[in-house]
Design a protein around this motif. Structure first.
Motif, PDB file in Angstrom:
ATOM      1  N   SER A 164      46.097  74.440  15.357  1.00  0.00           N
ATOM      2  CA  SER A 164      46.710  73.673  14.258  1.00  0.00           C
ATOM      3  C   SER A 164      46.375  72.192  14.394  1.00  0.00           C
ATOM      4  O   SER A 164      46.138  71.495  13.392  1.00  0.00           O
ATOM      5  CB  SER A 164      48.233  73.799  14.290  1.00  0.00           C
ATOM      6  N   ASP A 170      44.348  70.092  11.444  1.00  0.00           N
ATOM      7  CA  ASP A 170      44.808  68.843  10.825  1.00  0.00           C
ATOM      8  C   ASP A 170      43.752  67.737  10.897  1.00  0.00           C
ATOM      9  O   ASP A 170      43.930  66.666  10.321  1.00  0.00           O
ATOM     10  CB  ASP A 170      46.082  68.336  11.538  1.00  0.00           C
ATOM     11  N   ARG A 171      42.689  67.974  11.669  1.00  0.00           N
ATOM     12  CA  ARG A 171      41.684  66.924  11.875  1.00  0.00           C
ATOM     13  C   ARG A 171      40.279  67.359  11.473  1.00  0.00           C
ATOM     14  O   ARG A 171      39.291  66.809  11.938  1.00  0.00           O
ATOM     15  CB  ARG A 171      41.700  66.486  13.363  1.00  0.00           C
ATOM     16  N   PRO A 202      53.089  72.078  16.529  1.00  0.00           N
ATOM     17  CA  PRO A 202      52.717  71.037  15.551  1.00  0.00           C
ATOM     18  C   PRO A 202      53.873  70.096  15.234  1.00  0.00           C
ATOM     19  O   PRO A 202      53.667  68.895  15.074  1.00  0.00           O
ATOM     20  CB  PRO A 202      52.297  71.839  14.316  1.00  0.00           C
ATOM     21  N   LYS A 220      53.569  66.143  15.766  1.00  0.00           N
ATOM     22  CA  LYS A 220      53.731  65.212  14.634  1.00  0.00           C
ATOM     23  C   LYS A 220      54.835  64.197  14.890  1.00  0.00           C
ATOM     24  O   LYS A 220      54.739  63.038  14.479  1.00  0.00           O
ATOM     25  CB  LYS A 220      53.993  65.990  13.339  1.00  0.00           C
TER      26      LYS A 220
END
Ligand code: 13P
Length: 304
Positions: free
Chosen positions: A156, A160-161, A204, A208
């Motif tokens: 994950s 996200d990148r 995640p 975050k």
């Protein structure tokens, strides 16, 4: 230094010379093992050293997949894992057979495998990654779709990148997965203004809510370079020994008391001495598995 340690350290040094051995230790190993090692590092640094180091014997103080990685990259060397019970629950969450089935469902996806996996699983993969290079490796691939195994949390983090489609496997590190969002909030409250730095094996939501996510090597680098005098660390507690040793004037707080990996704590000086004496337990990989697994690892080393 207490007498036991001093006696064992001397014995290990002598035996190391006798069999031309090198001791590699992961950043999560207990203090005395880190002190006995020639090199202490993260998974990526240690696999690089294993591939290049001039020695007849590698004593790998870590967990099984790490020693297996060294045996894949350096088949001419004798690779020892001082305690054969040191495994990795995350690596056990995927088998080669299950991966072959999943690959049939996603024939166009590149198979990207975290090094926390068995040699058989690596042999089924296009490329390996560690947490220090996963984003770069995935972004360098031609494929638009990747099947990321076995860590869904690191997967994950990568998703996200990257613009690529990332298909996740349902695996996780039982130690990092335990860290909760409540613990992040509690740390913020207890230490206002102090950066929270976690490992991307955390969930995640924890990543975050934190300030940075790095491999263990990345956390060490950040701690050296930052002007902050205090850091909250969200990875296995073994890293704190090296953080404190390298930054004696800085303060480090563990984000969660659950951050302890029992497998990383099995190795001690007695077991290192015994493995050098007997050249056991030895880790080997059958050639038909080793060759495709080596290609996946070497691809990672050449990209990163
Ligand atoms: P790194 O040392 O590559 O950050 O890996 C940490 C880890 O969890 C190994 O199992």
């Amino acid at each position: 230094m207490e007498e036991r340690r001093a006696v064992l350290m001397e014995k290990i040094q002598k035996m190391k010379k006798k069999c031309n051995a090198v001791i590699l230790a992961h950043n999560y190993q207990i203090d005395e093992v880190q002190d006995a090692a020639d090199h202490v590092g993260d998974s990526f640094a240690l696999s690089r050293i294993a591939a290049q180091v001039e020695a007849d014997v590698i004593v790998f103080c870590g967990v099984h997949f790490m020693a297996e990685g060294a045996a894949i990259l350096a088949p001419e060397k004798t690779v020892l894992l001082p305690d054969i019970q040191a495994g990795c629950p995350l690596a056990d969450m995927v088998t080669a057979e299950a991966l072959r089935e999943k690959k049939k469902m996603h024939p166009h996806a590149a198979v990207v495998t975290y090094v926390n996996s068995s040699a058989e699983v690596k042999a089924e993969s296009d490329v390996c990654v560690t947490s220090s290079n996963a984003v770069n490796v995935v972004n360098s691939l031609d494929a638009e779709e990747v099947l990321f195994v076995p860590d869904k949390n690191l997967g994950s983090f990568v998703a996200d990148r990257t613009a690529k489609k990332v298909i996740l496997w349902d695996g996780y590190c039982i130690t990092h997965h335990r860290v909760t969002l409540e613990e992040v909030h509690a740390a913020r409250e207890a230490h206002p203004g102090t950066p929270i730095v976690v490992h991307p094996e955390c969930t995640p939501e924890v990543v975050k809510a934190s300030d940075h996510a790095f491999s263990t090597g990345g956390i060490l680098k950040f701690a050296r370079e930052t002007d902050h005098r205090k850091l909250i660390i969200g990875t296995e507690m073994g890293l704190l020994y090296r953080l404190k040793k390298e930054n004696p004037h800085k303060q480090f707080y563990l984000l969660s008391q659950a951050l302890i990996c029992p497998n990383m704590k099995y190795t001690n000086l007695e077991k290192i001495a015994a493995s050098l004496e007997t050249l056991q337990p030895r880790i080997t990989v059958p050639e038909e598995i080793r060759e495709p697994a080596r290609l996946a690892l070497e691809r990672m080393l050449s990209i990163a």
